[in-house]
Design a protein around this motif. Structure first.
Motif, mmCIF file in Angstrom:
data_model
loop_
_atom_site.group_PDB
_atom_site.id
_atom_site.type_symbol
_atom_site.label_atom_id
_atom_site.label_comp_id
_atom_site.label_asym_id
_atom_site.label_seq_id
_atom_site.Cartn_x
_atom_site.Cartn_y
_atom_site.Cartn_z
ATOM 1 N N ASN A 1 56.612 -134.748 -25.664
ATOM 2 C CA ASN A 1 56.424 -135.460 -24.633
ATOM 3 C C ASN A 1 56.321 -134.530 -23.510
ATOM 4 O OD1 ASN A 1 59.781 -134.958 -22.659
ATOM 5 N ND2 ASN A 1 59.319 -137.412 -23.078
ATOM 6 N N TYR A 2 56.204 -132.709 -23.762
ATOM 7 C CA TYR A 2 55.628 -132.465 -22.126
ATOM 8 C C TYR A 2 54.881 -131.209 -22.952
ATOM 9 C CZ TYR A 2 59.732 -129.003 -24.733
ATOM 10 O OH TYR A 2 60.536 -128.513 -25.375
ATOM 11 N N VAL A 3 54.653 -129.838 -22.372
ATOM 12 C CA VAL A 3 54.108 -129.000 -22.159
ATOM 13 C C VAL A 3 54.417 -128.134 -22.003
ATOM 14 C CG1 VAL A 3 52.091 -127.571 -21.573
ATOM 15 C CG2 VAL A 3 51.758 -130.584 -22.047
ATOM 16 N N LYS A 4 55.630 -127.261 -22.234
ATOM 17 C CA LYS A 4 56.216 -126.068 -22.598
ATOM 18 C C LYS A 4 55.753 -125.315 -20.659
ATOM 19 C CE LYS A 4 59.116 -122.195 -23.247
ATOM 20 N NZ LYS A 4 59.306 -121.873 -22.241
ATOM 21 N N SER A 5 54.798 -125.237 -20.534
ATOM 22 C CA SER A 5 54.212 -124.956 -19.168
ATOM 23 C C SER A 5 53.876 -125.106 -18.156
ATOM 24 C CB SER A 5 52.700 -124.565 -19.548
ATOM 25 O OG SER A 5 51.708 -124.875 -19.846
ATOM 26 N N MET B 1 60.201 -132.566 -27.654
ATOM 27 C CA MET B 1 59.345 -132.217 -28.834
ATOM 28 C C MET B 1 58.561 -132.065 -27.594
ATOM 29 S SD MET B 1 57.099 -132.687 -32.092
ATOM 30 C CE MET B 1 57.921 -133.039 -33.384
ATOM 31 N N SER B 2 58.092 -130.182 -27.290
ATOM 32 C CA SER B 2 56.455 -129.434 -26.231
ATOM 33 C C SER B 2 55.455 -129.976 -27.587
ATOM 34 C CB SER B 2 56.906 -128.392 -26.522
ATOM 35 O OG SER B 2 57.026 -127.715 -27.358
ATOM 36 N N LEU B 3 54.804 -129.632 -26.726
ATOM 37 C CA LEU B 3 53.383 -129.786 -27.203
ATOM 38 C C LEU B 3 53.028 -128.263 -27.894
ATOM 39 C CD1 LEU B 3 50.639 -129.898 -28.222
ATOM 40 C CD2 LEU B 3 49.890 -128.829 -26.149
ATOM 41 N N GLU B 4 53.827 -127.001 -27.771
ATOM 42 C CA GLU B 4 53.643 -126.007 -28.492
ATOM 43 C C GLU B 4 54.291 -125.978 -29.655
ATOM 44 O OE1 GLU B 4 53.339 -125.217 -23.954
ATOM 45 O OE2 GLU B 4 54.479 -126.757 -25.389
ATOM 46 N N THR B 5 55.643 -126.448 -30.329
ATOM 47 C CA THR B 5 56.699 -127.106 -31.280
ATOM 48 C C THR B 5 55.604 -127.769 -31.900
ATOM 49 O OG1 THR B 5 58.424 -126.792 -30.108
ATOM 50 C CG2 THR B 5 58.773 -127.794 -32.254
ATOM 51 N N LEU B 6 54.956 -129.202 -31.444
ATOM 52 C CA LEU B 6 54.334 -129.668 -32.635
ATOM 53 C C LEU B 6 53.255 -129.237 -32.879
ATOM 54 C CD1 LEU B 6 53.676 -132.176 -33.768
ATOM 55 C CD2 LEU B 6 52.376 -133.558 -31.245
ATOM 56 N N TYR C 1 62.489 -130.577 -32.212
ATOM 57 C CA TYR C 1 61.628 -129.684 -33.168
ATOM 58 C C TYR C 1 61.911 -130.379 -34.818
ATOM 59 C CZ TYR C 1 66.611 -127.329 -34.939
ATOM 60 O OH TYR C 1 67.562 -127.412 -35.386
ATOM 61 N N MET C 2 60.611 -130.129 -35.949
ATOM 62 C CA MET C 2 61.042 -130.629 -37.532
ATOM 63 C C MET C 2 62.121 -129.858 -37.973
ATOM 64 S SD MET C 2 59.287 -133.241 -37.355
ATOM 65 C CE MET C 2 59.359 -133.871 -39.069
ATOM 66 N N LYS C 3 63.378 -130.466 -38.347
ATOM 67 C CA LYS C 3 64.398 -129.903 -38.930
ATOM 68 C C LYS C 3 63.291 -130.002 -40.540
ATOM 69 C CE LYS C 3 68.542 -130.157 -38.630
ATOM 70 N NZ LYS C 3 69.700 -130.757 -39.112
ATOM 71 N N TYR C 4 62.299 -130.626 -40.997
ATOM 72 C CA TYR C 4 61.500 -130.244 -42.187
ATOM 73 C C TYR C 4 59.849 -130.768 -42.131
ATOM 74 C CZ TYR C 4 66.582 -132.651 -43.276
ATOM 75 O OH TYR C 4 67.624 -132.682 -43.251
ATOM 76 N N LYS C 5 59.614 -130.030 -43.250
ATOM 77 C CA LYS C 5 58.030 -129.985 -42.580
ATOM 78 C C LYS C 5 57.505 -131.279 -42.151
ATOM 79 C CE LYS C 5 54.071 -128.522 -45.626
ATOM 80 N NZ LYS C 5 53.335 -127.893 -46.694
#
Length: 240
Positions: free
Chosen positions: A162-166, A190-195, A146-150
């Protein structure tokens, strides 16, 4: 700014970027002979290589690049993990107040700012690269949970999805991927959802293009990723 994808994903990551007066390699996770061929045997045109961490799909050719006279930039922790040294090595290190420092002359007309990534290695980073006159800027993010910063405002964003969580969770339920591997992916990529959430909170007002990197062959969905990122940002998306 010109960007050329030489390799992406678990088979090897390497990107050629012309920004300002410099020509860079971001990562060198392919065999040196392959990089040479993809550069049309003009490796001498490369001013430097920036490496995010020590995994071989990102740093395989580092010693060969240094032998060829190309400066390589990385954190002190990454250099120690790779076992590299010499006058072609340029390292970022943390001062007692946890700010990144460096003891080398910055590259041509560029300013390079590393920022922490979340990955199971010694000292992983992402990079914010811009020209001193602020005319061109690039954010490069890969191999982070995940991104620790904006995400900094930039002209071009190169970022992992990298991946889609579903997709990953469905494979885990079906027994097509074991739980330990599934958990390692979630903790390191990083997942699509997190991105999407990171993009929603980012200042993308000046961003012209988003390059999506390091897709998993089996755990992603290229069409879904491109569609969702374009819907959220309204920016041109290139799937690498």
């Amino acid at each position: 700014m010109e960007i050329e994808v030489l390799g992406t994903g678990s088979s090897g990551n390497c990107y050629k970027v012309k920004i300002g007066k410099a020509t860079l390699l971001l990562e060198c996770g392919l065999p040196y002979r392959v990089i040479q061929k993809k550069l049309n045997f003009k490796a001498s045109e490369i001013d430097a290589c920036l490496i995010t961490h020590e995994h071989m799909d990102h740093a395989k050719a580092v010693k060969d690049l240094m032998k060829a006279g190309i400066d390589c930039y990385m954190t002190k922790g990454t250099a120690e993990a790779l076992g590299v040294s010499g006058h072609r090595l340029n390292t970022f290190y943390k001062s007692p107040d946890r700010r990144w420092q460096y003891n080398f002359k910055l590259l041509r007309d560029l300013l390079i700012l590393p920022f922490e990534a979340v990955h199971d290695v010694a000292e992983p980073v992402s990079y914010f690269i811009k020209t001193k006159d602020d005319k061109e800027s690039l954010v490069f993010v890969t191999d982070t949970a995940y991104m620790k910063y904006k995400i900094p405002a930039c002209d071009v964003l190169m970022i992992e999805c990298n991946y889609v969580k579903s997709v990953l969770d469905e494979k885990a339920v079906q027994g097509k991927i074991n739980t330990s591997l599934r958990n390692r992916i979630v903790k390191n990529h990083m997942s699509l959802e997190t991105l999407v959430e990171a993009l929603k909170s980012a200042d993308l007002s000046k961003t012209k293009k988003i390059y999506v990197l390091h897709l998993s062959d089996g755990n992603s969905n290229e069409e879904m990723i491109k569609r969702q990122i374009q819907e959220v940002t309204g920016i041109e998306v290139v799937i690498c």
